[in-house]
Structure formats: C-alpha cells, structure tokens
Write a protein that holds these residues in place. Structure first.
Motif, PDB file in Angstrom:
ATOM      1  N   MET A   1       0.587  -1.200   0.247  1.00 64.18           N
ATOM      2  CA  MET A   1       0.087   0.393  -0.383  1.00 64.18           C
ATOM      3  C   MET A   1       1.044   1.340   0.269  1.00 64.18           C
ATOM      4  N   ASN A   2       0.890   1.812  -1.230  1.00 68.21           N
ATOM      5  CA  ASN A   2       1.340   3.396  -1.056  1.00 68.21           C
ATOM      6  C   ASN A   2       1.142   4.219   0.016  1.00 68.21           C
ATOM      7  N   ASN A   3       1.732   5.755  -0.116  1.00 71.56           N
ATOM      8  CA  ASN A   3       1.557   6.689   0.643  1.00 71.56           C
ATOM      9  C   ASN A   3       0.231   6.794   0.678  1.00 71.56           C
ATOM     10  N   TYR A   4       0.214   7.376  -0.431  1.00 66.31           N
ATOM     11  CA  TYR A   4      -1.414   8.241  -0.752  1.00 66.31           C
ATOM     12  C   TYR A   4      -2.456   7.118  -0.407  1.00 66.31           C
ATOM     13  N   THR A   5      -2.573   6.190  -0.316  1.00 61.79           N
ATOM     14  CA  THR A   5      -3.658   5.603  -0.213  1.00 61.79           C
ATOM     15  C   THR A   5      -3.738   5.424   1.227  1.00 61.79           C
ATOM     16  N   GLN A   6      -2.927   5.987   2.494  1.00 62.01           N
ATOM     17  CA  GLN A   6      -3.355   5.823   3.564  1.00 62.01           C
ATOM     18  C   GLN A   6      -3.074   7.520   3.668  1.00 62.01           C
ATOM     19  N   MET A   7      -2.819   8.432   3.522  1.00 56.70           N
ATOM     20  CA  MET A   7      -2.814   9.347   3.005  1.00 56.70           C
ATOM     21  C   MET A   7      -4.069  10.447   3.169  1.00 56.70           C
ATOM     22  N   LEU A   8      -4.708   9.326   1.748  1.00 50.70           N
ATOM     23  CA  LEU A   8      -6.355   9.877   1.435  1.00 50.70           C
ATOM     24  C   LEU A   8      -7.344   9.406   3.262  1.00 50.70           C
ATOM     25  N   ARG A   9      -7.038   7.907   3.275  1.00 52.36           N
ATOM     26  CA  ARG A   9      -8.222   7.323   4.225  1.00 52.36           C
ATOM     27  C   ARG A   9      -7.841   8.024   5.393  1.00 52.36           C
ATOM     28  N   ASN A  10      -6.503   8.516   5.829  1.00 49.76           N
ATOM     29  CA  ASN A  10      -6.246  10.038   6.818  1.00 49.76           C
ATOM     30  C   ASN A  10      -7.054  11.014   6.937  1.00 49.76           C
ATOM     31  N   HIS A  11      -7.940  11.232   5.251  1.00 45.23           N
ATOM     32  CA  HIS A  11      -8.188  12.639   5.559  1.00 45.23           C
ATOM     33  C   HIS A  11      -9.550  12.284   5.196  1.00 45.23           C
ATOM     34  N   ASN A  12     -10.443   9.970   5.176  1.00 41.39           N
ATOM     35  CA  ASN A  12     -11.589  10.375   5.349  1.00 41.39           C
ATOM     36  C   ASN A  12     -12.325  10.249   4.192  1.00 41.39           C
ATOM     37  N   LEU A  13     -10.746   9.933   3.275  1.00 41.98           N
ATOM     38  CA  LEU A  13     -11.032   9.433   1.359  1.00 41.98           C
ATOM     39  C   LEU A  13     -11.305   8.195   0.840  1.00 41.98           C
ATOM     40  N   LYS A  14     -11.732   7.111   0.876  1.00 43.22           N
ATOM     41  CA  LYS A  14     -11.500   6.083   0.097  1.00 43.22           C
ATOM     42  C   LYS A  14     -10.568   5.936  -1.664  1.00 43.22           C
ATOM     43  N   ALA A  15      -9.557   4.786  -0.662  1.00 38.95           N
ATOM     44  CA  ALA A  15      -8.003   5.357  -1.644  1.00 38.95           C
ATOM     45  C   ALA A  15      -8.783   4.606  -3.051  1.00 38.95           C
ATOM     46  N   THR A  16      -9.565   5.210  -4.304  1.00 38.03           N
ATOM     47  CA  THR A  16     -10.045   4.576  -5.655  1.00 38.03           C
ATOM     48  C   THR A  16      -9.492   4.856  -6.254  1.00 38.03           C
ATOM     49  N   PRO A  17      -8.791   3.891  -7.366  1.00 39.04           N
ATOM     50  CA  PRO A  17      -8.091   3.845  -8.374  1.00 39.04           C
ATOM     51  C   PRO A  17      -7.828   5.809  -8.872  1.00 39.04           C
ATOM     52  N   GLN A  18      -9.719   6.071  -8.904  1.00 35.15           N
ATOM     53  CA  GLN A  18      -9.224   7.295  -9.706  1.00 35.15           C
ATOM     54  C   GLN A  18      -8.262   7.976  -8.543  1.00 35.15           C
ATOM     55  N   ARG A  19      -9.241   7.654  -7.830  1.00 31.28           N
ATOM     56  CA  ARG A  19      -8.690   9.112  -6.431  1.00 31.28           C
ATOM     57  C   ARG A  19      -7.061   8.999  -6.499  1.00 31.28           C
ATOM     58  N   LEU A  20      -6.717   7.641  -6.502  1.00 28.90           N
ATOM     59  CA  LEU A  20      -5.228   7.403  -6.341  1.00 28.90           C
ATOM     60  C   LEU A  20      -4.393   8.182  -7.795  1.00 28.90           C
ATOM     61  N   ALA A  21      -5.018   8.523  -8.494  1.00 33.76           N
ATOM     62  CA  ALA A  21      -4.532   8.679 -10.814  1.00 33.76           C
ATOM     63  C   ALA A  21      -4.491  10.255 -10.544  1.00 33.76           C
ATOM     64  N   ILE A  22      -6.084  10.858  -9.032  1.00 28.04           N
ATOM     65  CA  ILE A  22      -5.816  12.109  -9.418  1.00 28.04           C
ATOM     66  C   ILE A  22      -4.242  13.463  -8.473  1.00 28.04           C
ATOM     67  N   VAL A  23      -4.461  11.866  -7.691  1.00 33.09           N
ATOM     68  CA  VAL A  23      -3.438  12.432  -6.727  1.00 33.09           C
ATOM     69  C   VAL A  23      -1.852  12.654  -8.092  1.00 33.09           C
ATOM     70  N   ASP A  24      -1.604  11.343  -8.304  1.00 33.33           N
ATOM     71  CA  ASP A  24      -0.645  11.206  -8.392  1.00 33.33           C
ATOM     72  C   ASP A  24      -0.481  12.380  -9.748  1.00 33.33           C
ATOM     73  N   MET A  25      -0.969  12.529 -10.552  1.00 37.00           N
ATOM     74  CA  MET A  25      -0.971  13.332 -11.509  1.00 37.00           C
ATOM     75  C   MET A  25      -0.746  15.003 -11.197  1.00 37.00           C
ATOM     76  N   LEU A  26      -1.699  15.115 -10.028  1.00 35.26           N
ATOM     77  CA  LEU A  26      -1.056  16.282  -9.276  1.00 35.26           C
ATOM     78  C   LEU A  26      -0.030  16.662  -8.794  1.00 35.26           C
ATOM     79  N   TYR A  27       0.973  15.662  -8.014  1.00 33.80           N
ATOM     80  CA  TYR A  27       1.842  15.258  -8.222  1.00 33.80           C
ATOM     81  C   TYR A  27       2.994  15.236  -8.488  1.00 33.80           C
ATOM     82  N   MET A  28       2.506  14.718 -10.076  1.00 34.14           N
ATOM     83  CA  MET A  28       4.151  15.204 -11.277  1.00 34.14           C
ATOM     84  C   MET A  28       3.694  16.154 -11.982  1.00 34.14           C
TER      85      MET A  28
END
Lengths: 133, 133
Positions: free
Chosen positions: A1-28
DNA sequence: GTTTAAAGGATAAAAATTATCTATAATCTT
DNA sequence: AAGATTATAGATAATTTTTATCCTTTAAAC
C-alpha cells in the motif's frame, strides 16, 4: 500500500484508483486545471466522468488534501497541500512555479498597522521566466 | 460633464448612463462581484440585462479601466484601476480592503534569485479584521 | 439635425459546475 | 476470507455562469 492510499484514508477518503491517479497526476504535474486533469485522466480511465473530477477535487479541497490556486488571466489550478508558499506564473509560457518566500515582515506590518490577524497570504508573481526572455 | 464621462471616452468607451452607474457603484463600494453589481444596477435600471453587466465588465477589463481581484473562497470582485496595491479580506465579515505595501524587497529577491522578470504582484491577505475579533 | 457606429436589452446558446440515481467497489466486521 | 456496509463512479439531468446573436435605441461626430 503506497503512501497516498494511507494519506487519503487519513482524510476520510476512500483510496479509489481514480483518486490515486488524480493525486499522482497532481504530484507529477505540480499544478493542474480541471480541464488538464480531465484530459490526462481520460487516458487512464476511458469512461471517467467529468463529474468525478469535480466531486473529487471538491472533496479534497474540503479535506485540505489539495489547494486551489487562483491566477490572474488563467483558470484556477490545483496542487497538493504542502508547506505554505507563493507562486510565479510566466505570462509567455504559462509555467507555474512554487517559491518559498519569507512574508513575515509584511504580515507583521499589516497585523500591527491595521489590527488585522492574518491567517493566510496568497501571493502570485506574474512576469517572464528565464526561459522566455 | 463629470470626470468619469471623460475617463471612459479616453478608454474608447461611450459614456452611457449604465456605464457611468457601474463606474459610480465601483467607486462607492470599492469592490463588487458581478452579482452584487447586478443587484444595485437593477434598482436604477429596472430593465438592465445581466449581459450588459458582463459585456461592460469585460470591456472595461480589456481597457484596464477596472481590475479583477481573485479571492480565495469567494467569487471575483472588480475595482477601478488605481495605484498598485494589495488586498485584505476578513474571513468573518467578508470585508475587502485595499492596502499599499512595499513589496520591492520580495520582488527583487525573486528577480535575481530565479531570473524571473516580475511585472505584477498580486497579494491577498486573509484573516480576521479588527471589527470581527 | 443627420449620420454612424457603438451599446443596450431580450433571448438563445454555450460553458462550467453541481445534483441525482443506481450499480459497483472499497473498507469494515466477523 | 466472506459477507455486510457505506462511499464512490459513472451516466445523465439540472443548474449556474458566461458569452453570443440580433435588432432597436442612443451617444457622439459632423
């Protein structure tokens, strides 16, 4: 489990593939408009709905997982929340960059001079970057 | 002929009653959103079209007769163009104020450090004004 | 006063954003 | 690991915001 998964959960957000991709895109990319985000997301998720982009951006904003950056003459862009910083935007190429500046002197001046308790300072410097001169 | 009539003409804009009223409202209120402007204008011109507000705001922006101020969490407001300045916005009452600050130190730092030629610095300070503490 | 060019108002159209509904998928519980 | 629970994705409609169009009116130039 990568760190964004946990970070999203810490913000009460389910770590869906779409969400992880959004975060990834913003990071990149650093800073992206809704349009730009949709454009790259549709390549990964051919059936993604624009509503999903909006819903997630708004949710992440509410949870301060990301920040909106309002720019003169441009549409808003979004970035992952990080240490407080300012932005430069090149009027020629449109490139947006983060820049950490010490605004304490100004903040203190205003606080005492105007009796205004500052919680946030948003600074955007427009101009021409070194690649465009 | 009042001074706004001449000022509008200098910007190649006909001095219509609607336009003069818009300018007058911006002068009196300092900063207004499209909605707020429409609300006060409809009182004077019961049949004014929202399109007229938009068209005029956009024209005046193009002619730099007015400026757009983008604010975190709020809709954009518009103000008459004047000496370069920053803004404060109270998170409690929403009141927006102009404030003249010397940003030269920061601008110079960035210019030399990043080789970035700055033409404009937009600073918005969010917080709580003295009336709302 | 007449001419002309721009602007206003009404309205439609387009663009941007949000809401609704149902099937699905992520997380929790055991 | 399997089933229960809940949030989310996607499709779509609805709403909101902004722009365009068309025709009439009006400001400004002569």
């Amino acid at each position: 489990m990568n760190n964004y998964t946990q970070m999203l959960r810490n913000h009460n957000l389910k770590a869906t593939p779409q969400r992880l991709a959004i975060v990834d895109m913003l990071y990149m990319h650093g800073h992206m408009s809704i349009d730009a985000l949709y454009e790259v997301m549709i390549k990964k998720f051919s059936s993604i709905s624009l509503a999903t982009i909006y819903k997630n951006i708004n949710l992440m904003l509410e949870n301060t997982f990301i920040q909106e950056v309002k720019l003169p003459n441009y549409k808003s862009v979004y970035e992952l929340t990080k240490e407080s910083h300012s932005h430069t935007i090149c009027e020629k190429c449109g490139k947006i960059n983060d820049i950490i500046l010490d605004l304490n002197a100004i903040v203190n001046t205003v606080s005492t001079l105007k009796n205004f308790e500052i919680s946030k300072a948003d600074l955007v410097l427009s101009g021409v970057c070194k690649n465009c001169v």
